[in-house]
Design an enzyme around this catalytic site. Structure first.
Site, short mmCIF file in Angstrom:
data_model
loop_
_atom_site.label_atom_id
_atom_site.label_comp_id
_atom_site.label_asym_id
_atom_site.label_seq_id
_atom_site.Cartn_x
_atom_site.Cartn_y
_atom_site.Cartn_z
N ARG A 272 -21.62 -18.16 35.88
CA ARG A 272 -20.20 -18.48 35.99
C ARG A 272 -19.69 -18.34 37.42
O ARG A 272 -18.52 -18.60 37.67
CB ARG A 272 -19.39 -17.55 35.09
CG ARG A 272 -19.03 -18.15 33.72
CD ARG A 272 -18.36 -17.05 32.94
NE ARG A 272 -17.45 -17.43 31.91
CZ ARG A 272 -17.72 -17.42 30.61
NH1 ARG A 272 -18.92 -17.16 30.17
NH2 ARG A 272 -16.78 -17.68 29.74
N ARG B 286 -10.66 -21.43 16.58
CA ARG B 286 -12.06 -21.00 16.43
C ARG B 286 -12.21 -19.72 15.61
O ARG B 286 -11.45 -18.79 15.75
CB ARG B 286 -12.66 -20.76 17.82
CG ARG B 286 -14.02 -20.06 17.76
CD ARG B 286 -14.80 -20.16 19.03
NE ARG B 286 -14.16 -19.53 20.17
CZ ARG B 286 -14.62 -19.64 21.42
NH1 ARG B 286 -15.71 -20.34 21.67
NH2 ARG B 286 -14.00 -19.05 22.41
N ARG C 75 -11.89 -14.05 17.74
CA ARG C 75 -12.07 -13.24 18.94
C ARG C 75 -10.74 -12.75 19.48
O ARG C 75 -9.75 -13.48 19.46
CB ARG C 75 -12.78 -14.07 20.02
CG ARG C 75 -14.27 -14.15 19.80
CD ARG C 75 -14.93 -15.18 20.64
NE ARG C 75 -14.54 -15.16 22.04
CZ ARG C 75 -15.12 -15.89 22.97
NH1 ARG C 75 -16.12 -16.69 22.66
NH2 ARG C 75 -14.72 -15.83 24.22
N ARG D 13 -8.52 -17.43 31.46
CA ARG D 13 -9.93 -17.86 31.39
C ARG D 13 -10.10 -19.22 32.05
O ARG D 13 -11.10 -19.48 32.72
CB ARG D 13 -10.40 -17.88 29.94
CG ARG D 13 -10.64 -16.46 29.41
CD ARG D 13 -10.54 -16.39 27.91
NE ARG D 13 -11.63 -17.01 27.20
CZ ARG D 13 -11.58 -17.34 25.90
NH1 ARG D 13 -10.48 -17.12 25.20
NH2 ARG D 13 -12.61 -17.88 25.31
P1 ADP Z 1 -17.72 -22.57 23.88
O1 ADP Z 1 -19.00 -21.86 23.50
O2 ADP Z 1 -17.93 -23.58 24.97
O3 ADP Z 1 -16.60 -21.62 24.21
P2 ADP Z 1 -17.61 -23.31 21.04
O4 ADP Z 1 -18.93 -23.93 20.78
O5 ADP Z 1 -17.43 -21.91 20.54
O6 ADP Z 1 -17.23 -23.41 22.62
O7 ADP Z 1 -16.49 -24.27 20.43
C1 ADP Z 1 -15.10 -23.94 20.48
C2 ADP Z 1 -14.42 -24.41 19.20
O8 ADP Z 1 -14.40 -25.85 19.18
C3 ADP Z 1 -15.10 -23.97 17.90
O9 ADP Z 1 -14.11 -23.69 16.94
C4 ADP Z 1 -15.95 -25.18 17.49
O10 ADP Z 1 -16.10 -25.26 16.07
C5 ADP Z 1 -15.11 -26.35 18.03
N1 ADP Z 1 -15.94 -27.46 18.52
C6 ADP Z 1 -17.10 -27.39 19.22
N2 ADP Z 1 -17.56 -28.62 19.54
C7 ADP Z 1 -16.64 -29.49 19.04
C8 ADP Z 1 -16.53 -30.93 19.04
N3 ADP Z 1 -17.46 -31.68 19.65
N4 ADP Z 1 -15.46 -31.48 18.42
C9 ADP Z 1 -14.52 -30.69 17.83
N5 ADP Z 1 -14.56 -29.36 17.79
C10 ADP Z 1 -15.61 -28.75 18.38
P1 AMP Z 2 -17.54 -16.49 26.42
O1 AMP Z 2 -18.05 -15.94 25.13
O2 AMP Z 2 -18.59 -17.22 27.20
O3 AMP Z 2 -16.26 -17.29 26.24
O4 AMP Z 2 -17.17 -15.23 27.32
C1 AMP Z 2 -16.16 -14.30 26.94
C2 AMP Z 2 -15.78 -13.38 28.09
O5 AMP Z 2 -16.92 -12.60 28.51
C3 AMP Z 2 -15.33 -14.09 29.38
O6 AMP Z 2 -13.95 -14.44 29.35
C4 AMP Z 2 -15.64 -13.02 30.43
O7 AMP Z 2 -14.70 -11.97 30.41
C5 AMP Z 2 -16.97 -12.44 29.92
N1 AMP Z 2 -18.14 -13.19 30.43
C6 AMP Z 2 -19.04 -13.91 29.70
N2 AMP Z 2 -20.00 -14.43 30.47
C7 AMP Z 2 -19.72 -14.04 31.74
C8 AMP Z 2 -20.32 -14.28 33.01
N3 AMP Z 2 -21.42 -15.04 33.13
N4 AMP Z 2 -19.74 -13.73 34.11
C9 AMP Z 2 -18.63 -12.96 34.01
N5 AMP Z 2 -18.00 -12.70 32.85
C10 AMP Z 2 -18.53 -13.24 31.72
#
Ligand code: ADP
Ligand code: AMP
Length: 217
Positions: free
Chosen positions: A89, A128, A162, A173
Site C-alpha cells: 500500500r 459489505r 467491519r 481510507r
Molecule cells: P476489497 O477487498 O477490495 O475491499 P471486497 O472484495 O471485500 O473489496 O468487496 C467489497 C464489497 O463489494 C463486498 O460487499 C462485495 O460483496 C462487493 N463486491 C465485490 N465485487 C463486486 C462486483 N464486481 N460487483 C458488485 N459488488 C461487488
Molecule cells: P483492508 O482489509 O485491506 O481494507 O485493510 C483494513 C485496514 O488495515 C486498513 O484501512 C489499514 O488500516 C490496515 N492495513 C491493511 N493492509 C495494510 C497495509 N498494507 N499497509 C498499512 N495498513 C494496512
C-alpha cells in the site's frame, strides 16, 4: 513455476472477492494484510492493540508492522504462488516485497489494478458483511446470503460487519489510498507489470477479465 499477483485498488474494489476465487481456482495463497491485522487485534496481542485504533480511523498501519507480517508468511510457506490483497500500500512496501520475493528467487508476475469509481465504493463498503468463520464476502444488495443470517459456504451464523466499514472511516481510507497507494500504479507501470481491469462489472465478469490477463502472462 510460481505465480505472484498483486490486486491493487481502493477499499471496496473487490480485491478480496476475486482473491478468494483465485485461491479456489488456482491453489494460490491469499495474503491479505487487512485479514492478518484483524486477526492480530482480535487475539489481543500488544501489536493488535496498537493497530486497532489506527485501523478504526482508516489510517495506514506502519510499514514496519505490515512488512513484518508478510515476511513471516512468505518465509513459512511453500505455496505455488501468492495473491497479495491490500499489500503493498506504499512505495516502501512495494520495494520490500520486491526484495523479499527476490531473496526467494521469485518476482511479482502481474499487478492488476481494479478500477472502480468512488460512488460505487461507498455503496460496496456500506453494504459489505463477511462470514466470521470462513471469510466469505457478501453484500446487502448485490450478494446477500441465500438464507438470511446463514453463510452459504459453511453454514455459520457468525456474519459480521467491519468496524471501519462506515462512511467516515471510508473517507480517510480513500484519502490514504490516493495519497500513499495510488503512486504504485506508476511504479508498476514503469516496470511493465501493470494490467488494468474494470472493477465495476459484475463479479463473474471481473473474474473473467482477470483470468484473461493471467492467461496472457
Ligand atoms: P476489497 O477487498 O477490495 O475491499 P471486497 O472484495 O471485500 O473489496 O468487496 C467489497 C464489497 O463489494 C463486498 O460487499 C462485495 O460483496 C462487493 N463486491 C465485490 N465485487 C463486486 C462486483 N464486481 N460487483 C458488485 N459488488 C461487488
Ligand atoms: P483492508 O482489509 O485491506 O481494507 O485493510 C483494513 C485496514 O488495515 C486498513 O484501512 C489499514 O488500516 C490496515 N492495513 C491493511 N493492509 C495494510 C497495509 N498494507 N499497509 C498499512 N495498513 C494496512
Amino acid at each position: 513455476m510460481t505465480l505472484n499477483i498483486i490486486l491493487l485498488g481502493p477499499p471496496g474494489a473487490g480485491k478480496g472477492t476475486q482473491a478468494r476465487r483465485l485461491v479456489e481456482e488456482r491453489g494460490l495463497v491469499q495474503l491479505s494484510t487487512g485479514d492478518m491485522l484483524r486477526e492480530a487485534r482480535s487475539s489481543g496481542t500488544e501489536m493488535g492493540k496498537v493497530v486497532a485504533e489506527v485501523m478504526d480511523k482508516g489510517q495506514l498501519v506502519t510499514d514496519e508492522i505490515v512488512i513484518g507480517l508478510i515476511r513471516e508468511k512468505l518465509e513459512s510457506s511453500d505455496a505455488p504462488g501468492f495473491i497479495f490483497d491490500g499489500f503493498p500500500r506504499t512505495l516502501a512496501q512495494a520495494d520490500a516485497l520486491g526484495e523479499l520475493l527476490g531473496d526467494m528467487g521469485q518476482k511479482v508476475d502481474a499487478v492488476i489494478e481494479m478500477q472502480v469509481d468512488d460512488e460505487a465504493l461507498v455503496r460496496r463498503i456500506t453494504g459489505r458483511y463477511t462470514c466470521g468463520n470462513c471469510g466469505e464476502v457478501y453484500h446487502d444488495e448485490t450478494r446477500p446470503t441465500a438464507k438470511d443470517g446463514v453463510c452459504d459456504v459453511c453454514g455459520s451464523t457468525d456474519l459480521r460487519r467491519r468496524a471501519d466499514d462506515n462512511e467516515d472511516s471510508l473517507k480517510t481510507r480513500l484519502l490514504e489510498y490516493y495519497k500513499k497507494t495510488s503512486p504504485l500504479i506508476g511504479y508498476y507501470y514503469a516496470k511493465g507489470e501493470l494490467h488494468r481491469i474494470d472493477g465495476l462489472a459484475a463479479v463473474d465478469e471481473v473474474a473473467a477479465e482477470l483470468s484473461a490477463v493471467l492467461a496472457r502472462l
